[in-house]
Design an enzyme around this catalytic site. Sequence first.
Site, PDB file in Angstrom:
ATOM      1  N   ASP A 114      50.989  39.943  -2.817  1.00 14.10           N
ATOM      2  CA  ASP A 114      49.688  40.366  -3.345  1.00 14.10           C
ATOM      3  C   ASP A 114      49.933  41.080  -4.673  1.00 14.10           C
ATOM      4  O   ASP A 114      50.381  42.226  -4.703  1.00 14.10           O
ATOM      5  CB  ASP A 114      48.990  41.301  -2.360  1.00 14.10           C
ATOM      6  CG  ASP A 114      48.506  40.592  -1.097  1.00 14.10           C
ATOM      7  OD1 ASP A 114      49.108  39.565  -0.727  1.00 14.10           O
ATOM      8  OD2 ASP A 114      47.540  41.069  -0.481  1.00 14.10           O
TER       9      ASP A 114
ATOM     10  N   LYS B  54      41.704  37.832  -4.539  1.00 14.53           N
ATOM     11  CA  LYS B  54      41.428  38.976  -3.658  1.00 14.53           C
ATOM     12  C   LYS B  54      40.608  39.996  -4.430  1.00 14.53           C
ATOM     13  O   LYS B  54      40.872  40.253  -5.605  1.00 14.53           O
ATOM     14  CB  LYS B  54      42.765  39.567  -3.185  1.00 14.53           C
ATOM     15  CG  LYS B  54      42.683  40.816  -2.328  1.00 14.53           C
ATOM     16  CD  LYS B  54      44.087  41.222  -1.914  1.00 14.53           C
ATOM     17  CE  LYS B  54      44.113  42.591  -1.239  1.00 14.53           C
ATOM     18  NZ  LYS B  54      45.495  43.002  -0.868  1.00 14.53           N
TER      19      LYS B  54
ATOM     20  N   LYS C  68      40.259  36.521  -0.252  1.00 13.78           N
ATOM     21  CA  LYS C  68      40.512  37.701   0.575  1.00 13.78           C
ATOM     22  C   LYS C  68      39.702  38.880   0.062  1.00 13.78           C
ATOM     23  O   LYS C  68      40.033  39.461  -0.967  1.00 13.78           O
ATOM     24  CB  LYS C  68      42.009  38.056   0.568  1.00 13.78           C
ATOM     25  CG  LYS C  68      42.336  39.309   1.405  1.00 13.78           C
ATOM     26  CD  LYS C  68      43.822  39.615   1.384  1.00 13.78           C
ATOM     27  CE  LYS C  68      44.134  40.930   2.091  1.00 13.78           C
ATOM     28  NZ  LYS C  68      45.591  41.249   2.077  1.00 13.78           N
TER      29      LYS C  68
END
Length: 327
Positions: free
Chosen positions: A164, A227, A263
């Site tokens: 991430d 995300k 996400k």
Amino acid sequence: MSIQGTEEVHVIPNSERNPGVPLETSWFDQIAVNTPAAERRAATLTSRRTVKKEWQAAWLVNAVRCMDLTTLAGDDTPERVRRLCAKARKPIADHIMADLGLRELHAGAVCVYPAMVGTAVKALEGTGVPVASVATGFPAGLMPLNLRLAEILYAVDHGAHEIDIVITRAHVLDGNWQALYDEVSEMREACGQAHMKAILATGDLKTLRNIYKASMVAMQAGADFIKTSTGKEGVNATLPVSLVMVRALRDYGDRTGHRVGFKPAGGMKTAKDALAWQILMKEELGNDWLKPDLFRLGASSMLGDIERQLEHHVTGRYAASSRHAIA
């Protein structure tokens, strides 16, 4: 009691990579986002579709298998990470699982700092639960690029399956799309076979237009997921922001044929939130984006309330929240 429409679930790693495309600003430079319309659409999502009883339980079970259980605290210890991994392996109590008619269920991933990747990989060995690591100077990303890339390489070398990354928000605020594209492309290369989730930190990007543009550039640069947030911003995941991002996902897929995951993270705490974001995905992108290879929920605290709601479904009684600790 068996949940109608719910089958035994497994986490399947996302085998489909987004190879990216050359930077093409014409895909987004004239984009306009009608903010009031986006807010109205987001507000009506949960009122237009409701799920009750066994169907609600099935949607909550699905949320669990799409959840990235996360610990990103300054006082993280190997033991805390091992406890979180144990919860990821068995997120719902045995008696609830039995009453639901489920034999197996685990979380979508466990997400930790790079220094804790080795501990998590060992704790989850043989379970099929991937280990994700934040990197690139999380949460601010304000480090020299070579150090951010080194952090990715460290996490990958220690066994991380997913990375991430955080973007440089200044590139978005300055409209420097080439710099953003080049940065994310280098991060994607450093990830190697590990899937890359690009955290946009949407609470820092000021406008929905900026969020759409940053989403598109991240995908063009090869992000496998986009995300919303680090969870550390003043404003984290919201439905209007998520709506704009999934519209960008859809537009990118229409242009390239490549599917990119989504996400939302931060600010989601309840089972009701888990339902709301799944409704968004179903309404905007369809059932394929209700699976962990294309959808994750970054909201560990949500799991306790989901487990509590599922226990109510099978027993008719609400347990004290202390009975459903996360780790």
